[in-house]
Design a protein around this motif. Structure first.
Motif, short mmCIF file in Angstrom:
data_model
loop_
_atom_site.label_atom_id
_atom_site.label_comp_id
_atom_site.label_asym_id
_atom_site.label_seq_id
_atom_site.Cartn_x
_atom_site.Cartn_y
_atom_site.Cartn_z
N LEU A 1 1.66 -12.66 -3.28
CA LEU A 1 0.53 -12.66 -4.08
C LEU A 1 0.51 -12.70 -5.16
O LEU A 1 -0.32 -11.92 -6.07
CB LEU A 1 -1.09 -12.01 -2.97
CG LEU A 1 -0.83 -12.40 -1.79
CD1 LEU A 1 -2.07 -11.93 -0.55
CD2 LEU A 1 -1.72 -14.14 -1.69
N THR A 2 0.93 -10.90 -5.26
CA THR A 2 1.66 -10.09 -6.17
C THR A 2 2.11 -10.76 -7.43
O THR A 2 1.48 -10.98 -8.23
CB THR A 2 2.08 -8.43 -5.85
OG1 THR A 2 1.37 -8.21 -5.14
CG2 THR A 2 2.10 -8.23 -7.52
N ILE B 1 -6.51 -9.86 -5.91
CA ILE B 1 -7.03 -8.59 -5.54
C ILE B 1 -7.34 -8.97 -3.67
O ILE B 1 -7.03 -8.20 -3.10
CB ILE B 1 -7.60 -8.09 -5.45
CG1 ILE B 1 -6.44 -7.79 -6.98
CG2 ILE B 1 -8.20 -6.15 -5.49
CD1 ILE B 1 -7.48 -6.86 -8.63
N ARG B 2 -8.58 -9.27 -3.96
CA ARG B 2 -8.97 -9.52 -2.64
C ARG B 2 -8.07 -10.45 -0.70
O ARG B 2 -8.31 -10.07 0.02
CB ARG B 2 -10.89 -10.45 -2.94
CG ARG B 2 -11.10 -10.61 -1.24
CD ARG B 2 -13.03 -12.10 -1.63
NE ARG B 2 -13.78 -11.94 -0.32
CZ ARG B 2 -15.05 -11.33 -0.49
NH1 ARG B 2 -15.32 -10.40 -1.49
NH2 ARG B 2 -15.67 -11.23 0.51
N MET B 3 -7.60 -11.35 -1.39
CA MET B 3 -6.44 -11.83 -0.35
C MET B 3 -5.18 -10.99 -0.04
O MET B 3 -5.77 -10.33 0.84
CB MET B 3 -5.92 -12.81 -1.08
CG MET B 3 -6.92 -13.73 -1.63
SD MET B 3 -6.43 -15.26 -2.63
CE MET B 3 -4.94 -16.16 -1.08
N THR B 4 -5.32 -9.77 -0.65
CA THR B 4 -4.29 -9.49 -1.00
C THR B 4 -4.60 -7.50 0.42
O THR B 4 -3.98 -6.85 1.54
CB THR B 4 -4.10 -8.08 -1.60
OG1 THR B 4 -3.08 -9.12 -2.96
CG2 THR B 4 -2.42 -7.57 -1.26
N ARG B 5 -6.37 -7.79 -0.10
CA ARG B 5 -6.76 -6.24 1.02
C ARG B 5 -6.93 -7.21 2.41
O ARG B 5 -7.09 -6.74 3.18
CB ARG B 5 -8.16 -6.15 0.56
CG ARG B 5 -7.89 -5.23 -0.75
CD ARG B 5 -8.80 -5.03 -2.00
NE ARG B 5 -9.09 -4.09 -2.62
CZ ARG B 5 -9.78 -3.22 -3.43
NH1 ARG B 5 -11.14 -4.01 -3.24
NH2 ARG B 5 -9.75 -2.34 -3.80
N LYS B 6 -7.98 -8.48 2.30
CA LYS B 6 -7.79 -9.00 3.38
C LYS B 6 -6.70 -9.10 4.82
O LYS B 6 -6.15 -8.73 6.03
CB LYS B 6 -8.14 -10.97 3.40
CG LYS B 6 -9.47 -10.30 2.92
CD LYS B 6 -10.38 -12.00 2.80
CE LYS B 6 -11.06 -12.50 2.74
NZ LYS B 6 -12.04 -13.60 2.83
#
Length: 302
Positions: free
Chosen positions: A226-227, A293-298
């Motif tokens: 994702l990054t 960022i939202r996908m990473t936190r999930k």
């Protein structure tokens, strides 16, 4: 004899760090100053110019007027802007997501199975394409795609003017070659961070390479993936490199948004309209960043 506990020290108090808030602010202030000067001020200045009819010549250059959202409305109804947006999305999907990210992961996965000597040699070659200045890379690829004496036509015995007949494909390949190294290095680090015992257990259990990749490598490297997608998407979305190859042509077929902003602001001298397009691009970059960022936190909560 038990060591005495220092109860009154600042470091021993819950929620307190060794450094006070003043010291922490002092250490962070240089970074904050640079962020404000080189990021926030240009962003707000671009937004302000987008709300005016400022031009580089004429009466509007001396006394620009406030026009509100007229430039933004004009952009959303401008067929040329919509065409540039479509070309930008094709360029990003083709060269960043399905090009650099996919090819970079494949190279990292294959190199992980090779000996360190071969892996280092291949990585050196790939990294070379990344560190060469963009103008030099553009000149090399211009010569590579040349119709008369181009290397590509010489290899396959063709007589194709690639930059005229296949301009979008040409700049996608150009950007893939130039930017794959970053994805490869990041994914190599991701694969190296996975404990070897996990993969060995999967091998002993009879898992195939694809099963190891699906159930161990990809979930473990999710944050890296994702990054990488975020960074290369933003870089490609704002990439001006294709201008060195095609100038946005032929016939606007490679006029992606950065080139469209350049043409509007500096070629046609309509700085207000060009700034409005740049502000729209800034907003789109922000939306993309927030989504990733939202996908990473999930992923971290799972």
């Amino acid at each position: 004899m038990k060591p005495k506990t220092i109860k009154n020290s600042r470091a021993a108090r819950p929620g307190n760090s060794v450094l006070g808030k003043g010291a922490a602010t002092a250490f962070l202030s240089p970074s904050l100053i640079f962020i404000v000067i080189f990021l926030l001020v240009p962003a707000f200045w671009t937004l302000y110019l987008g709300l005016t009819n400022y031009k580089l010549v004429g009466i509007e250059a001396l006394s620009p007027s406030f026009v509100g959202i007229d430039n933004f409305v004009k952009a959303l109804n401008d067929p040329q802007f919509l065409s540039s947006l479509k070309l930008t999305l094709i360029y990003v999907l083709g060269s960043a997501i399905f090009g650099q990210a996919l090819l970079g992961f494949i190279l990292a996965w294959v190199l992980n199975e090779l000996s360190p000597r071969i892996r280092n040699f291949v990585e050196l070659i790939v990294i070379f394409s990344w560190i060469v200045p963009g103008s030099v890379v553009a000149f090399l690829w211009f010569a590579f795609f040349n119709k008369e004496e181009g290397t590509l036509n010489a290899i396959f015995g063709l007589n194709i003017d690639w930059l005229l007949e296949y301009p979008m494909l040409s700049i996608i390949i150009f950007n893939i070659w130039r930017g794959t190294a970053f994805s490869m290095l990041l994914f190599s680090a991701a694969i190296a961070s996975i404990p070897k015992s996990h993969i060995e257990v999967a091998r002993v259990a009879g898992a195939s390479k694809m099963q190891q990749l699906r159930h161990i490598v990809l979930p473990s490297a999710r944050s890296y993936i994702l990054t990488n997608l975020l960074l290369i998407t933003l870089w490609t979305f704002n990439d001006f490199g294709p201008y060195l190859l095609t100038g946005g042509g032929p016939g606007g077929q490679t006029q992606i948004l950065p080139i469209f902003v350049y043409d509007s602001a500096l070629r046609y001298l309509d700085f207000g309209y060009g700034s409005a397009i740049a502000a729209i691009m800034l907003f789109m970059n922000l939306v993309i960043s927030l989504i990733v960022i939202r996908m990473t936190r999930k992923g971290k909560k799972r």
